[in-house]
Design a protein around this motif. Structure first.
Motif, mmCIF file in Angstrom:
data_model
loop_
_atom_site.group_PDB
_atom_site.id
_atom_site.type_symbol
_atom_site.label_atom_id
_atom_site.label_comp_id
_atom_site.label_asym_id
_atom_site.label_seq_id
_atom_site.Cartn_x
_atom_site.Cartn_y
_atom_site.Cartn_z
ATOM 1 N N HIS A 47 0.874 -1.174 0.158
ATOM 2 C CA HIS A 47 -0.089 0.098 0.154
ATOM 3 C C HIS A 47 1.072 1.121 -0.068
ATOM 4 C CE1 HIS A 47 -3.543 -2.317 0.760
ATOM 5 N NE2 HIS A 47 -3.203 -2.878 1.955
ATOM 6 N N LYS A 48 0.470 2.421 -0.659
ATOM 7 C CA LYS A 48 1.229 3.625 -0.800
ATOM 8 C C LYS A 48 0.402 4.530 0.292
ATOM 9 C CE LYS A 48 3.087 7.141 -4.067
ATOM 10 N NZ LYS A 48 4.431 6.779 -3.543
ATOM 11 N N ALA A 49 1.114 5.450 0.922
ATOM 12 C CA ALA A 49 0.444 6.351 1.759
ATOM 13 C C ALA A 49 1.105 7.673 1.182
ATOM 14 C CB ALA A 49 1.292 6.424 3.381
ATOM 15 N N VAL A 50 -0.037 8.467 0.700
ATOM 16 C CA VAL A 50 0.304 9.854 0.031
ATOM 17 C C VAL A 50 0.204 10.801 1.057
ATOM 18 C CG1 VAL A 50 -0.537 11.502 -1.784
ATOM 19 C CG2 VAL A 50 -0.657 8.879 -2.253
ATOM 20 N N LEU A 51 1.029 11.437 1.382
ATOM 21 C CA LEU A 51 1.257 12.231 2.357
ATOM 22 C C LEU A 51 1.019 13.955 2.047
ATOM 23 C CD1 LEU A 51 4.426 10.762 4.447
ATOM 24 C CD2 LEU A 51 1.926 9.999 4.292
ATOM 25 N N SER A 52 0.347 14.506 3.013
ATOM 26 C CA SER A 52 -0.017 15.798 2.982
ATOM 27 C C SER A 52 0.656 16.448 4.389
ATOM 28 C CB SER A 52 -1.189 16.394 2.541
ATOM 29 O OG SER A 52 -1.648 15.978 1.327
ATOM 30 N N THR A 53 1.400 17.582 4.372
ATOM 31 C CA THR A 53 1.706 18.014 5.812
ATOM 32 C C THR A 53 1.327 19.403 6.039
ATOM 33 O OG1 THR A 53 4.060 18.695 5.012
ATOM 34 C CG2 THR A 53 3.691 16.455 5.972
ATOM 35 N N GLY A 54 1.020 19.815 7.203
ATOM 36 C CA GLY A 54 0.406 21.057 7.620
ATOM 37 C C GLY A 54 0.124 21.373 9.000
ATOM 38 N N ALA A 55 -0.674 22.384 9.354
ATOM 39 C CA ALA A 55 -1.003 22.541 10.737
ATOM 40 C C ALA A 55 -2.123 21.910 11.293
ATOM 41 C CB ALA A 55 -1.192 24.096 10.880
ATOM 42 N N THR A 56 -2.330 21.336 12.199
ATOM 43 C CA THR A 56 -3.357 20.631 12.691
ATOM 44 C C THR A 56 -4.934 21.343 12.589
ATOM 45 O OG1 THR A 56 -2.229 19.063 14.365
ATOM 46 C CG2 THR A 56 -4.474 19.472 14.850
#
Length: 247
Positions: A47-56
């Motif tokens: 499985h591939k995890a597509v990540l987006s990062t930012g403020a909660t």
């Protein structure tokens, strides 16, 4: 031999056919360890995890507005609980994947003393911290300053980042002499990677319990469920611990 090769090919095809992608919203402080975990997760499961990062806080608003995330790794425990209560998170899926630590950091060796007295001495022009309204580490920094009785004294010197990563960049680039950041951003091989730092005592701020939650859009998504299960594995926890987090 031909049968073995055929069986191997068929197994590989079946695994790839079952492999899927999961869209993950990741709190900025957890970006580096999650990139490592995502790579290991893909090797282990396909499985591939597509990540987006930012403020909660920003992610909360996006999820409320229909963003297509299936898993949320927050920098606090309140936001995932709120999403769960609002029907946007799957009940019973929430758990603490890490407990964060706050650190006062400077790129300058010897600038930040082991007791954090530099804050009282005031020999700096700018002090960076993340937006306390959207970033839990920013809120923790404000709590620490208030408990130290320094909130008013340092107010004119504060510069604010929208995420803890942007706050880190303020200090790393020299735009601020020091700043409150997540320990994970400056921790490597069991020590502060460079500069000088004071690990803020845990009794100066509320525990930064970072919770993960399966979002409603991922409720029937096998890859989303597999990722949350993998986050609890010994392999994932070893990575999390290596970045200075506790459990």
């Amino acid at each position: 031999m031909k049968r073995l090769l055929l069986a191997t090919c068929l197994f590989g095809f079946a695994a790839s056919a079952q492999a899927d992608e999961v869209k993950v919203a990741v709190a900025a402080n957890f970006s580096a360890p999650m990139q490592k975990i995502a790579a290991d997760f893909e090797k282990a499961t396909g499985h591939k995890a597509v990540l987006s990062t930012g403020a909660t806080g920003a992610f909360y608003a996006q999820i409320k507005n229909g963003a297509p995330f299936e898993v949320f790794l927050a920098a606090d425990d309140e936001t995932p609980a709120k999403l769960e209560s609002e029907g946007l998170g799957v009940k019973g899926s929430r758990f603490t994947y890490a407990i964060g630590k706050l650190v006062l950091w400077s790129t300058k060796p010897g600038f930040v003393d082991p007791q954090g007295e530099v804050l009282k001495k005031g020999g700096f022009e700018k002090l960076a911290l993340a937006n306390p309204k959207t970033a839990p580490y920013g809120l923790a920094a404000v709590e620490a300053l208030k408990k130290l009785g320094l909130a008013e004294a340092v107010q004119p010197k504060l510069v604010q980042g929208e995420t803890i990563t942007q706050t880190y960049q303020f200090v790393a680039s020299g735009n601020a002499e020091l700043g409150f950041v997540a320990l994970s951003l400056v921790w490597k091989d069991g020590a502060i990677a460079n500069g000088s730092a004071w690990v803020v005592p845990a009794d100066l701020y509320s525990p930064i319990r970072q919770d993960a939650v399966l979002l409603s859009k991922g409720a029937s998504q096998p890859a989303a469920q597999a990722l949350l299960q993998y986050l609890r594995s010994d392999a994932a926890r070893a990575v999390i611990r290596a970045y200075g987090y506790a459990f």
